[in-house]
Enzyme design. Structure first.
Site, PDB file in Angstrom:
ATOM      1  N   GLN A   4       0.811  -1.082   0.020  1.00  0.00           N
ATOM      2  CA  GLN A   4      -0.008  -0.012   0.032  1.00  0.00           C
ATOM      3  C   GLN A   4       0.792   1.202   0.204  1.00  0.00           C
ATOM      4  O   GLN A   4       1.590   1.401   1.003  1.00  0.00           O
ATOM      5  CB  GLN A   4      -1.029   0.022   1.277  1.00  0.00           C
ATOM      6  CG  GLN A   4      -1.756  -1.030   1.301  1.00  0.00           C
ATOM      7  CD  GLN A   4      -2.609  -1.157   2.773  1.00  0.00           C
ATOM      8  OE1 GLN A   4      -3.425  -1.857   2.828  1.00  0.00           O
ATOM      9  NE2 GLN A   4      -2.252  -0.313   3.708  1.00  0.00           N
ATOM     10  N   SER A  53       0.997   6.487   2.885  1.00  0.00           N
ATOM     11  CA  SER A  53       1.659   7.475   3.672  1.00  0.00           C
ATOM     12  C   SER A  53       2.860   8.223   2.996  1.00  0.00           C
ATOM     13  O   SER A  53       3.524   7.530   2.122  1.00  0.00           O
ATOM     14  CB  SER A  53       2.263   6.908   4.961  1.00  0.00           C
ATOM     15  OG  SER A  53       1.323   6.240   5.464  1.00  0.00           O
ATOM     16  N   SER A  92       5.042  -0.874   3.815  1.00  0.00           N
ATOM     17  CA  SER A  92       5.406  -2.232   4.252  1.00  0.00           C
ATOM     18  C   SER A  92       5.592  -3.100   2.996  1.00  0.00           C
ATOM     19  O   SER A  92       4.366  -3.153   2.123  1.00  0.00           O
ATOM     20  CB  SER A  92       4.346  -2.965   5.279  1.00  0.00           C
ATOM     21  OG  SER A  92       4.274  -1.893   6.092  1.00  0.00           O
ATOM     22  N   GLU A 124      -8.465  -3.118   6.449  1.00  0.00           N
ATOM     23  CA  GLU A 124      -7.298  -3.500   7.314  1.00  0.00           C
ATOM     24  C   GLU A 124      -7.679  -3.296   8.837  1.00  0.00           C
ATOM     25  O   GLU A 124      -7.325  -4.203   9.730  1.00  0.00           O
ATOM     26  CB  GLU A 124      -6.228  -2.288   7.112  1.00  0.00           C
ATOM     27  CG  GLU A 124      -5.249  -2.409   8.056  1.00  0.00           C
ATOM     28  CD  GLU A 124      -3.937  -1.433   7.529  1.00  0.00           C
ATOM     29  OE1 GLU A 124      -4.149  -0.862   6.512  1.00  0.00           O
ATOM     30  OE2 GLU A 124      -2.691  -1.418   8.028  1.00  0.00           O
ATOM     31  N   ASN A 150      -3.978   5.359  16.923  1.00  0.00           N
ATOM     32  CA  ASN A 150      -5.241   5.500  17.829  1.00  0.00           C
ATOM     33  C   ASN A 150      -6.021   6.742  18.104  1.00  0.00           C
ATOM     34  O   ASN A 150      -7.036   6.972  18.402  1.00  0.00           O
ATOM     35  CB  ASN A 150      -4.863   4.395  19.135  1.00  0.00           C
ATOM     36  CG  ASN A 150      -4.847   2.919  18.716  1.00  0.00           C
ATOM     37  OD1 ASN A 150      -4.673   2.633  17.572  1.00  0.00           O
ATOM     38  ND2 ASN A 150      -4.675   2.200  19.711  1.00  0.00           N
ATOM     39  N   GLU A 151      -5.014   7.761  18.258  1.00  0.00           N
ATOM     40  CA  GLU A 151      -5.613   9.063  18.290  1.00  0.00           C
ATOM     41  C   GLU A 151      -6.432   9.481  17.223  1.00  0.00           C
ATOM     42  O   GLU A 151      -7.749   9.994  17.562  1.00  0.00           O
ATOM     43  CB  GLU A 151      -4.505  10.268  18.482  1.00  0.00           C
ATOM     44  CG  GLU A 151      -3.576  10.058  19.645  1.00  0.00           C
ATOM     45  CD  GLU A 151      -2.578   8.849  19.610  1.00  0.00           C
ATOM     46  OE1 GLU A 151      -2.175   8.592  18.325  1.00  0.00           O
ATOM     47  OE2 GLU A 151      -1.820   8.407  20.850  1.00  0.00           O
TER      48      GLU A 151
HETATM   49  C1  LIG Z   1       4.059  -1.090  11.273  1.00  0.00           C
HETATM   50  C2  LIG Z   1       3.648  -0.107  10.358  1.00  0.00           C
HETATM   51  C3  LIG Z   1       3.347  -0.214   8.971  1.00  0.00           C
HETATM   52  C4  LIG Z   1       2.928   0.613   8.220  1.00  0.00           C
HETATM   53  N1  LIG Z   1       2.624   0.571   6.824  1.00  0.00           N
HETATM   54  C5  LIG Z   1       2.069   1.224   5.981  1.00  0.00           C
HETATM   55  C6  LIG Z   1       1.899   0.886   4.575  1.00  0.00           C
HETATM   56  O1  LIG Z   1       2.044  -0.191   4.285  1.00  0.00           O
HETATM   57  N2  LIG Z   1       1.624   1.836   3.766  1.00  0.00           N
HETATM   58  C7  LIG Z   1       1.512   3.178   4.022  1.00  0.00           C
HETATM   59  O2  LIG Z   1       0.973   3.788   3.341  1.00  0.00           O
HETATM   60  N3  LIG Z   1       1.723   3.411   5.495  1.00  0.00           N
HETATM   61  C8  LIG Z   1       2.126   2.753   6.394  1.00  0.00           C
HETATM   62  N4  LIG Z   1       2.388   2.900   7.744  1.00  0.00           N
HETATM   63  C9  LIG Z   1       2.257   4.287   8.027  1.00  0.00           C
HETATM   64  C10 LIG Z   1       1.088   4.776   9.015  1.00  0.00           C
HETATM   65  O3  LIG Z   1      -0.104   4.810   8.145  1.00  0.00           O
HETATM   66  C11 LIG Z   1       1.384   6.112   9.382  1.00  0.00           C
HETATM   67  O4  LIG Z   1       2.752   5.986  10.321  1.00  0.00           O
HETATM   68  C12 LIG Z   1       0.203   6.697  10.424  1.00  0.00           C
HETATM   69  O5  LIG Z   1      -0.918   7.027   9.755  1.00  0.00           O
HETATM   70  C13 LIG Z   1       0.653   8.026  11.106  1.00  0.00           C
HETATM   71  O6  LIG Z   1       1.304   9.063  10.373  1.00  0.00           O
HETATM   72  P1  LIG Z   1       2.610   9.636  10.516  1.00  0.00           P
HETATM   73  O7  LIG Z   1       3.543   8.695  10.863  1.00  0.00           O
HETATM   74  O8  LIG Z   1       2.959  10.523   9.563  1.00  0.00           O
HETATM   75  O9  LIG Z   1       2.244  10.301  11.934  1.00  0.00           O
HETATM   76  P2  LIG Z   1       1.860  12.064  12.063  1.00  0.00           P
HETATM   77  O10 LIG Z   1       0.572  11.828  11.327  1.00  0.00           O
HETATM   78  O11 LIG Z   1       2.970  12.757  11.881  1.00  0.00           O
HETATM   79  O12 LIG Z   1       1.326  11.699  13.699  1.00  0.00           O
HETATM   80  C14 LIG Z   1       2.391  12.183  14.602  1.00  0.00           C
HETATM   81  C15 LIG Z   1       1.423  11.835  16.154  1.00  0.00           C
HETATM   82  O13 LIG Z   1       0.506  13.071  16.260  1.00  0.00           O
HETATM   83  C16 LIG Z   1      -0.856  12.508  16.270  1.00  0.00           C
HETATM   84  N5  LIG Z   1      -1.899  13.125  15.783  1.00  0.00           N
HETATM   85  C17 LIG Z   1      -1.724  13.709  14.446  1.00  0.00           C
HETATM   86  N6  LIG Z   1      -2.769  14.400  13.973  1.00  0.00           N
HETATM   87  C18 LIG Z   1      -3.492  14.241  14.909  1.00  0.00           C
HETATM   88  C19 LIG Z   1      -4.966  14.834  15.153  1.00  0.00           C
HETATM   89  N7  LIG Z   1      -5.577  15.464  14.352  1.00  0.00           N
HETATM   90  N8  LIG Z   1      -5.578  14.730  16.443  1.00  0.00           N
HETATM   91  C20 LIG Z   1      -4.903  14.179  17.441  1.00  0.00           C
HETATM   92  N9  LIG Z   1      -3.529  13.447  17.215  1.00  0.00           N
HETATM   93  C21 LIG Z   1      -3.022  13.532  16.070  1.00  0.00           C
HETATM   94  C22 LIG Z   1      -0.788  11.095  16.096  1.00  0.00           C
HETATM   95  O14 LIG Z   1      -1.831  10.202  16.428  1.00  0.00           O
HETATM   96  C23 LIG Z   1       0.860  10.763  16.198  1.00  0.00           C
HETATM   97  O15 LIG Z   1       0.693  10.392  17.568  1.00  0.00           O
HETATM   98  C24 LIG Z   1       2.756   2.014   8.558  1.00  0.00           C
HETATM   99  C25 LIG Z   1       3.060   2.438   9.925  1.00  0.00           C
HETATM  100  C26 LIG Z   1       3.345   1.345  10.941  1.00  0.00           C
HETATM  101  C27 LIG Z   1       3.833   1.692  12.150  1.00  0.00           C
END
Ligand SMILES: Cc1cc2nc3c(=O)[nH]c(=O)nc-3n(C[C@H](O)[C@H](O)[C@H](O)COP(=O)(O)OP(=O)(O)OC[C@H]3O[C@@H](n4cnc5c(N)ncnc54)[C@H](O)[C@@H]3O)c2cc1C
Length: 397
Positions: A114, A117, A149, A232, A366-367
């Site tokens: 996928q 991100s 991933s 998912e 989870n947020e």
């Molecule tokens: C094991 C794993 C596998 C993954 N696999 C894939 C994949 O195959 N393909 C893919 O596309 N992505 C993948 N991801 C990415 C994943 O979807 C993102 O890491 C996730 O959506 C969070 O985005 P970010 O890392 O940019 O964090 P950010 O969006 O920068 O968030 C940082 C922190 O701020 C908090 N936050 C942000 N906005 C808000 C809000 N509005 N209200 C409250 N809190 C908020 C978040 O909860 C988090 O704690 C994977 C991630 C992991 C850990």
């Protein structure tokens, strides 16, 4: 009566399939999985032409149980492919796309990833910047994805791209199927805290994608993406599982080191695991599973937080042994050979303890899921979203 008739039909199909493969120590795996698909026993709730029987999904449990009892081969397809990609293709793919991709997903022949991100858009997925522009022949894709991933071994990807930068952020997106072997696709592994390298960065430079590989309508990418993520999230209670028996037997082995307070904690984990098991049975017998974003959000929060609490109790019971014995280099080498662990059940406890931390991030944090539950289940006021309505290209970033 209908359910009994359906159960008889599934049972007869299973009997027919097994009769064609006299059990022997060496099953012809590929031929068996192909035949399982043709018999409609890959995903019983899919249409007959596409690996299903058009029945309720609860009958898949019967297939799983009977084939496991017979010792039949199990698909080696990655979870992303066999769970959310297949469900999305089945729900909205064209007949050509379903014919071309579903069978090889089930047999494990084609692996998928996928590409959602980006460095500037994770929680704010609707803010992605990877652009797809249609020229006379095809879509031209440029941009960068991250945390992808399984992208190294994937043959195909679900790619979310911006096709209209002048529209508000949610409505300018489109979903594509992209061949990962296309010219202009560069995949670079990223190292993880557990030693592994399942994650990748994916750079896309002038990658051509044929319009036949568009999944859904132009501009409908947000809805399609939510369908993928909903499936998912709904599946996490199957996926984030670690057998509770492991914790119980470790606690028994180390009973002299387990304090009464820790024993209480072990019992709490056991109760949670039992409740989670029953909840999963209820979810498996729910024909609408995966359709509702809100139920999926709840399922994911509950499953990930239970798995994380379980990992903490495991670490407490194991004592110092939980801190050592994770061979980072071996995990890395395994991932680089694309032999990463098939499931959380088969990881070493040390790796599970570290890996479980990611469960509250992957598939939407989870947020973010609590925001969805707050707004759509509890009717709480919406978060301020000042970037929702203006054209995406006018939002400062
Ligand atoms: C094991 C794993 C596998 C993954 N696999 C894939 C994949 O195959 N393909 C893919 O596309 N992505 C993948 N991801 C990415 C994943 O979807 C993102 O890491 C996730 O959506 C969070 O985005 P970010 O890392 O940019 O964090 P950010 O969006 O920068 O968030 C940082 C922190 O701020 C908090 N936050 C942000 N906005 C808000 C809000 N509005 N209200 C409250 N809190 C908020 C978040 O909860 C988090 O704690 C994977 C991630 C992991 C850990």
């Amino acid at each position: 009566v209908t359910r009994l008739a359906d159960a008889d039909l599934v049972s007869a199909e299973i009997d027919g399939l097994l009769a064609r493969f006299p059990q022997s120590p060496t099953w012809p795996k590929k031929a068996f999985l192909n035949a399982q698909y043709d018999a409609g026993l890959a995903w019983v709730h899919f249409d007959r032409a596409y690996g299903g029987l058009g029945l309720e999904r609860q009958f898949q449990e019967m297939v799983k149980r009977r084939l496991a009892e017979a010792g039949a081969p199990v698909t080696t397809a990655t979870y992303i492919a066999v769970n959310q990609v297949s469900a999305t293709l089945h729900a909205i793919g064209t007949d050509d796309q379903k014919r071309r991709f579903l069978k090889s997903i089930f047999t494990g022949e084609d692996s998928w990833c996928q590409l959602f991100s980006e460095p500037g858009a994770g929680s704010d997925l609707a803010g992605i910047a990877t652009a797809a522009v249609h020229d006379d022949r095809a879509w031209m894709v440029n941009g960068q994805k991250v945390w992808s991933s399984g992208a190294r071994e994937a043959k195909y990807a679900l790619l979310l791209a911006r096709t209209d930068p002048y529209a508000p952020k949610h409505s300018g997106l489109t979903m594509f199927i992209m061949d990962m072997r296309s010219v202009g696709v560069e995949v670079r592994p990223l190292r993880q805290a557990d030693g592994g390298a399942r994650f990748n960065e994916v750079f896309l430079s002038d990658v051509e994608v044929d319009d036949q590989l568009r999944l859904g309508e132009v501009g409908d990418g947000w809805r399609v993406g939510m369908l993928v993520l909903g499936t998912e999230r709904a599946a996490t209670s199957d996926f984030f599982v670690r057998p509770i028996e492991e914790l119980l037997s470790l606690a028994r082995e180390r009973h002299e080191a387990v304090s009464p307070a820790l024993r209480d904690e072990v019992v709490r984990r056991w109760i949670e695991a039992r409740v989670a098991g029953w909840t999963q049975h209820r979810q498996d017998s729910e024909p609408q599973r995966g359709r509702s974003d809100v139920l999926a959000a709840i399922a994911k929060v509950v499953a990930s937080e239970h798995a994380q609490r379980l990992s903490e109790t495991l670490a407490a019971v194991m004592g110092p042994a939980a801190q050592v014995g994770l061979d980072y280099e071996a995990v890395y080498a395994k991932d680089m050979r694309d032999e990463g662990p098939a499931s959380f059940r088969s990881m070493s406890p040390q790796q599970f303890i570290v890996r479980a931390r990611a469960m509250s991030i992957e598939g939407g944090t989870n947020e973010i899921l609590r925001n969805i539950i707050g707004e759509r289940v509890l009717g709480l006021p919406q978060e301020p979203r000042i970037d929702k309505d203006p054209p995406w290209n006018q939002v400062p970033r």
